[in-house]
Motif scaffolding. Structure first.
Motif, mmCIF file in Angstrom:
data_model
loop_
_atom_site.group_PDB
_atom_site.id
_atom_site.type_symbol
_atom_site.label_atom_id
_atom_site.label_comp_id
_atom_site.label_asym_id
_atom_site.label_seq_id
_atom_site.Cartn_x
_atom_site.Cartn_y
_atom_site.Cartn_z
ATOM 1 N N ILE A 150 35.510 55.648 -30.620
ATOM 2 C CA ILE A 150 36.715 54.827 -30.665
ATOM 3 C C ILE A 150 37.197 54.618 -32.097
ATOM 4 O O ILE A 150 38.396 54.617 -32.367
ATOM 5 N N GLU A 151 36.256 54.455 -33.019
ATOM 6 C CA GLU A 151 36.585 54.247 -34.428
ATOM 7 C C GLU A 151 35.837 55.292 -35.259
ATOM 8 O O GLU A 151 34.684 55.077 -35.642
ATOM 9 N N THR A 198 32.157 46.184 -36.528
ATOM 10 C CA THR A 198 32.561 47.242 -35.593
ATOM 11 C C THR A 198 31.732 47.175 -34.323
ATOM 12 O O THR A 198 32.258 47.304 -33.206
ATOM 13 N N ARG A 199 30.424 46.985 -34.474
ATOM 14 C CA ARG A 199 29.562 46.866 -33.296
ATOM 15 C C ARG A 199 29.950 45.660 -32.446
ATOM 16 O O ARG A 199 30.039 45.762 -31.218
ATOM 17 N N ALA A 200 30.176 44.530 -33.095
ATOM 18 C CA ALA A 200 30.553 43.323 -32.352
ATOM 19 C C ALA A 200 31.880 43.513 -31.621
ATOM 20 O O ALA A 200 32.041 43.085 -30.473
ATOM 21 N N ARG A 201 32.813 44.176 -32.275
ATOM 22 C CA ARG A 201 34.129 44.425 -31.674
ATOM 23 C C ARG A 201 33.987 45.327 -30.449
ATOM 24 O O ARG A 201 34.614 45.086 -29.406
ATOM 25 N N LEU A 202 33.154 46.366 -30.546
ATOM 26 C CA LEU A 202 32.948 47.266 -29.414
ATOM 27 C C LEU A 202 32.326 46.529 -28.243
ATOM 28 O O LEU A 202 32.788 46.656 -27.096
ATOM 29 N N VAL A 203 31.263 45.765 -28.496
ATOM 30 C CA VAL A 203 30.583 45.063 -27.410
ATOM 31 C C VAL A 203 31.527 44.070 -26.740
ATOM 32 O O VAL A 203 31.512 43.909 -25.512
ATOM 33 N N ALA A 304 37.697 54.704 -24.602
ATOM 34 C CA ALA A 304 37.822 55.915 -25.418
ATOM 35 C C ALA A 304 39.058 56.724 -25.056
ATOM 36 O O ALA A 304 39.589 57.456 -25.899
ATOM 37 N N ALA A 305 39.515 56.604 -23.816
ATOM 38 C CA ALA A 305 40.646 57.415 -23.360
ATOM 39 C C ALA A 305 41.996 56.837 -23.780
ATOM 40 O O ALA A 305 43.028 57.461 -23.531
#
Length: 370
Positions: A150-151, A198-203, A304-305
């Motif tokens: 995603i990033e 970034t990890r926190a944002r993804l979760v 991701a899409a």
């Protein structure tokens, strides 16, 4: 559609394989060891990183290739958007430099990270089944791979953090000038903050996507990001300075994003007041753990899409699901935007989508379109 044509040359047990006229659903059927997962691995290498097996490049080239190609492999694909070719991408190695991965996009040399600008690739493999009982490091790698899709800049931040921490450990051991440590810790704090955020944002985004899922037929996971230390650059820098004596004695940094943890519990099926949180994923049954992994993978595929083509690789996933969960999986995949690639030893589990799928039989590295 994401990938319209894929070619493999001297990759694993594939001497020269081509998959054309792809569809939304794409099935690879054959006996164990035939080369089905090798195709998925090749597709996974059309994205940044080391692919779904995390193999060394030197181990990927076909051993039986002739002298002219021995030690080198090539993977190529055409990307299609709205019926038109949007890009031609490829990755390869050379005989003279078998451990260096090269990338080309539309005929020009490129960095592997640039592949993420064109499409996203996600996967679920049997080797991931033990994720919830594995180490915290395995779960961090799992989170980082999802974040990378995603990033794209996330991989560089992780590498910079790891480099800075290794240098800090060396300086602590050598007891060098404190000013050197100040500079290195400033770098580690800056990169570490980026990685943690970034990890926190993804979760958080995954949690939002998962919250909309029913608890059945797939077990619905509840995700919690537990940072291994302060998240802001200023607080992390102060912690590194404060912890120097302790870290020198331990020989490593005991606080920071390299200690992050992804906690997963299963949502209770009976969602009465106070009963949303269920048992830790590590203590759930094998079937429940598999169902939660599938739920996370599907949620990530949705994220991701967004805004670009997406590919989802599912290795031997259908055979391990009961008919109800298998039907629900196919329905979710059918409604999604990602192109799907699945493997199986037989066609029986895929009867429901057989009429809408592109199917290849794989035998000893050779492909036959059915």
């Amino acid at each position: 559609m994401a990938l319209a044509k894929i070619t493999l040359q001297n990759f694993r047990n594939h001497a020269a394989s081509e998959l054309a006229q792809t569809a939304h659903f794409n099935l690879l059927v054959g006996e164990n060891g035939a080369g089905k997962t090798n195709v998925l691995e090749a597709i996974s290498l059309l994205s940044p990183g080391r692919g779904l097996r995390r193999a060394n490049l030197a181990d990927l080239a076909r051993k039986e290739s002739g002298d002219a190609q021995k030690g080198a492999f090539a993977i190529g694909a055409s990307l299609i958007e709205q019926g038109q070719t949007s890009a031609r991408i490829g990755t390869y190695t050379e005989k003279e430099r078998p451990t260096r991965r090269l990338v080309r996009i539309n005929g020009a040399d490129a960095n592997a990270s640039a592949l993420s600008e064109w499409h996203a690739v996600s996967w679920l493999t049997p080797s991931m089944d033990g994720l919830f009982t594995d180490s915290a490091g395995a779960r961090r790698r799992f989170v980082d791979r999802m974040a990378l899709a995603i990033e794209p800049g996330h991989a560089r931040a992780v590498n910079q953090l790891e480099t800075a921490l290794r240098e800090r450990n060396r300086l602590l051991e050598d007891r060098r000038d404190a000013r050197w440590l100040d500079a290195i810790e400033a770098q580690a704090a800056q990169h570490g903050s980026v990685v943690a955020q970034t990890r926190a944002r993804l979760v958080a985004r995954l949690s939002d996507e998962l919250s909309a899922l029913p608890a059945e037929p797939f077990a619905r996971p509840i995700l919690t990001y537990r940072p291994g230390g302060p998240v802001t650059p200023e607080e992390l820098l102060a912690e590194f300075a404060r912890a120097r004596p302790r870290d020198r004695a331990a020989g490593r940094a005991l606080t920071g994003p390299h200690r992050d943890e992804l906690e997963v519990v299963m949502a209770m099926k009976d969602r009465s007041p106070g009963s949303v949180w269920g048992p830790p994923a590590a203590s759930c049954s094998t079937g429940e753990q598999k169902a939660m992994l599938i739920a996370i993978t599907l949620a990530h595929g949705v994220l991701a899409a967004t805004g670009r083509p997406s590919v989802l690789l599912l290795d031997e996933v259908a055979a391990h699901l009961d008919p109800v969960r298998r039907a629900a999986l196919f329905e979710r995949l059918r409604a999604g935007r990602a192109q799907i690639w699945m493997t199986g030893t037989e066609l029986a589990p895929f009867t429901e989508i057989e009429g809408e799928a592109a199917i290849w039989r794989v035998s000893d590295g050779a492909l036959e379109r059915l």
